[in-house]
Write a protein that holds these residues in place. Structure first.
Motif, PDB file in Angstrom:
ATOM      1  N   GLU A  84     -11.895 -50.511  -2.414  1.00 15.54           N
ATOM      2  CA  GLU A  84     -11.746 -49.466  -1.386  1.00 15.54           C
ATOM      3  C   GLU A  84     -10.779 -49.933  -0.294  1.00 15.54           C
ATOM      4  OE1 GLU A  84     -16.382 -48.013  -2.086  1.00 15.54           O
ATOM      5  OE2 GLU A  84     -15.853 -49.066  -0.256  1.00 15.54           O
ATOM      6  N   LEU A  85     -10.907 -51.194   0.096  1.00 20.60           N
ATOM      7  CA  LEU A  85     -10.030 -51.725   1.150  1.00 20.60           C
ATOM      8  C   LEU A  85      -8.582 -51.821   0.671  1.00 20.60           C
ATOM      9  CD1 LEU A  85     -12.263 -54.549   2.674  1.00 20.60           C
ATOM     10  CD2 LEU A  85     -11.748 -52.315   3.642  1.00 20.60           C
ATOM     11  N   LEU A  86      -8.401 -52.162  -0.617  1.00 26.96           N
ATOM     12  CA  LEU A  86      -7.030 -52.230  -1.147  1.00 26.96           C
ATOM     13  C   LEU A  86      -6.367 -50.856  -1.080  1.00 26.96           C
ATOM     14  CD1 LEU A  86      -7.461 -54.602  -4.220  1.00 26.96           C
ATOM     15  CD2 LEU A  86      -5.930 -54.980  -2.272  1.00 26.96           C
ATOM     16  N   SER A  87      -7.125 -49.820  -1.396  1.00 27.23           N
ATOM     17  CA  SER A  87      -6.562 -48.467  -1.333  1.00 27.23           C
ATOM     18  C   SER A  87      -6.217 -48.104   0.109  1.00 27.23           C
ATOM     19  CB  SER A  87      -7.551 -47.448  -1.902  1.00 27.23           C
ATOM     20  OG  SER A  87      -7.762 -47.734  -3.256  1.00 27.23           O
ATOM     21  N   ALA A  88      -7.101 -48.481   1.050  1.00 28.01           N
ATOM     22  CA  ALA A  88      -6.809 -48.221   2.469  1.00 28.01           C
ATOM     23  C   ALA A  88      -5.571 -49.006   2.889  1.00 28.01           C
ATOM     24  CB  ALA A  88      -7.999 -48.622   3.327  1.00 28.01           C
ATOM     25  N   GLY A  89      -5.487 -50.248   2.421  1.00 32.08           N
ATOM     26  CA  GLY A  89      -4.324 -51.091   2.735  1.00 32.08           C
ATOM     27  C   GLY A  89      -3.032 -50.468   2.229  1.00 32.08           C
ATOM     28  N   ARG A  90      -3.092 -49.901   1.030  1.00 32.62           N
ATOM     29  CA  ARG A  90      -1.891 -49.273   0.440  1.00 32.62           C
ATOM     30  C   ARG A  90      -1.430 -48.087   1.295  1.00 32.62           C
ATOM     31  NH1 ARG A  90       0.550 -52.047  -2.400  1.00 32.62           N
ATOM     32  NH2 ARG A  90       2.167 -50.983  -1.264  1.00 32.62           N
TER      33      ARG A  90
END
Ligand code: FAD
Length: 326
Positions: free
Chosen positions: A22-28
């Motif tokens: 989830e955090l990787l998607s937010a980071g992207r």
């Protein structure tokens, strides 16, 4: 100049945790607006195989710290390794899951690198070029939007299940950078006992999509069986109020609330729980709340999307039977 959006990757039993995805998607999404690179931090021993998952979910770069001393999480080793890396590379943002590990590590690292920490966030967005964090206050009764304009990196822990992980892009690659770890055995406290494993086929409480939770209305430990049956039909985790935990009916690791776990499932079914502020602090960000309580005046109905006024010992088995038919 500080650069780069960093995501601390949590893993257990050879699998990256959902909150990291989830955090990787937010980071992207942030990276699309800032033009920065998204890096995942992968710490452990023999974990290099997980880098491909991080890449497929959005990491451009994976900092891999593969070391005997990181085989098992310890605050000393992980905070030293992460703190050193931050001071060397100077990222602009570091996001961690608001999990037991994430909360412990984030606080220590923020202190080490002398930056601010936004804890327990339920949202991260970019507004007017500034990173804005949404955080619950007053036990979830209100939300504030906070910014940290001066210090770098801006650090935050974000609750599991409040952000959505995008679909992975199969075959997407990332640069893997091996990180040298400078740790002395004498610097570290010894971990006497390994992680206590809960042998359960049910999902972990903080990452579950559905939670069936029981309070004092359960009347005794033997009655949790009816909640477990419903949980198994729904693929749900089981939770509890502190009253049930304090009565010794269920272990503390199941407690939801201010002094227990914070959860944000898609569906939270509260059975025999009155809805105290302390309990709501841990579950009011659930997307849909169903309450089963025999008292029509119970506070839980004020936050519930669906309420059933009735005896849980009649309602829960009926619900289980109906759900089996789906
Ligand atoms: P009760 O408030 O006693 O409610 C039981 C409910 O069950 C009632 O509403 C009743 O109508 C219903 N009921 C009874 N029988 C049935 C039946 N047969 N069918 C249907 N309904 C039935 N609490 C937490 O949960 N999490 C925390 O993290 C937490 N942290 C705390 C921290 C501090 C510092 C303090 C002081 C308290 C904390 N508490 C916490 C405790 C909190 O204040 C409440 O006491 C607790 O949440 C109450 O739990 P409960 O709703 O299960 O019990």
């Amino acid at each position: 100049m500080a650069k780069g959006i960093w995501i601390f990757a949590e893993h257990r039993d050879g699998k990256i945790k959902k909150v990291t995805l989830e955090l990787l998607s937010a980071g992207r999404k942030l990276a699309t607006e800032t033009g920065e690179e998204v890096s995942a931090l992968l710490f452990g021993k023999g974990v290099s195989g997980l880098a491909s998952t991080l890449a497929e979910y959005g990491a451009d770069k994976v900092y891999l710290a593969d070391d005997d001393m990181l085989a098992q999480y310890t605050t000393d080793a992980y905070s030293k390794a992460l703190g050193d890396l931050i001071m060397e590379k100077e990222p602009s943002v570091l996001l961690l899951g608001c999990t037991v590990l994430g909360r412990d590590l984030a606080a220590r690292v923020a202190q080490k690198v002398k930056t601010c920490l936004m804890s327990d966030c339920t949202g991260v967005e970019l507004s007017g070029g500034q990173l804005v964090f949404v955080r619950p206050v007053y036990a979830g009764k209100a939300f504030v939007k906070a910014v940290c304009p001066e210090l770098k990196p801006v650090m935050a822990t974000v609750r599991p299940n409040v952000l959505t992980a995008d679909e992975p892009r199969a075959g997407r690659g990332a640069e893997v950078v091996n990180v040298a770890v400078h740790l002395e055995k004498t610097d570290l406290r010894q971990v006497i006992k390994d992680v206590v494993m809960q042998i359960s086929t049910r999902p972990e409480l903080t990452e579950a999509n559905i939670i069936v939770s029981g309070g004092r209305g359960m009347k005794g430990p033997e009655n949790y069986k009816i909640l477990e049956e419903l949980a198994d039909v729904l693929g749900a985790a089981v939770g509890a109020s502190r009253a049930a935990v304090d009565s010794g009916w269920i272990p503390q690791s199941f407690q939801v609330g201010q002094t227990g776990k914070t959860v944000s499932p898609a569906l939270y079914i509260a059975c025999g729980i009155s809805g105290s502020t302390m309990h709501l602090a841990g579950m009011s960000s659930s997307k849909c709340i169903v309450a089963i309580n025999k008292d029509p005046e119970a506070d839980i109905f004020k936050v519930a999307d669906y309420g059933i006024v009735g005896d849980l010992f009649e309602v829960v088995p009926l619900l289980t039977e109906e759900c089996k038919k789906l």
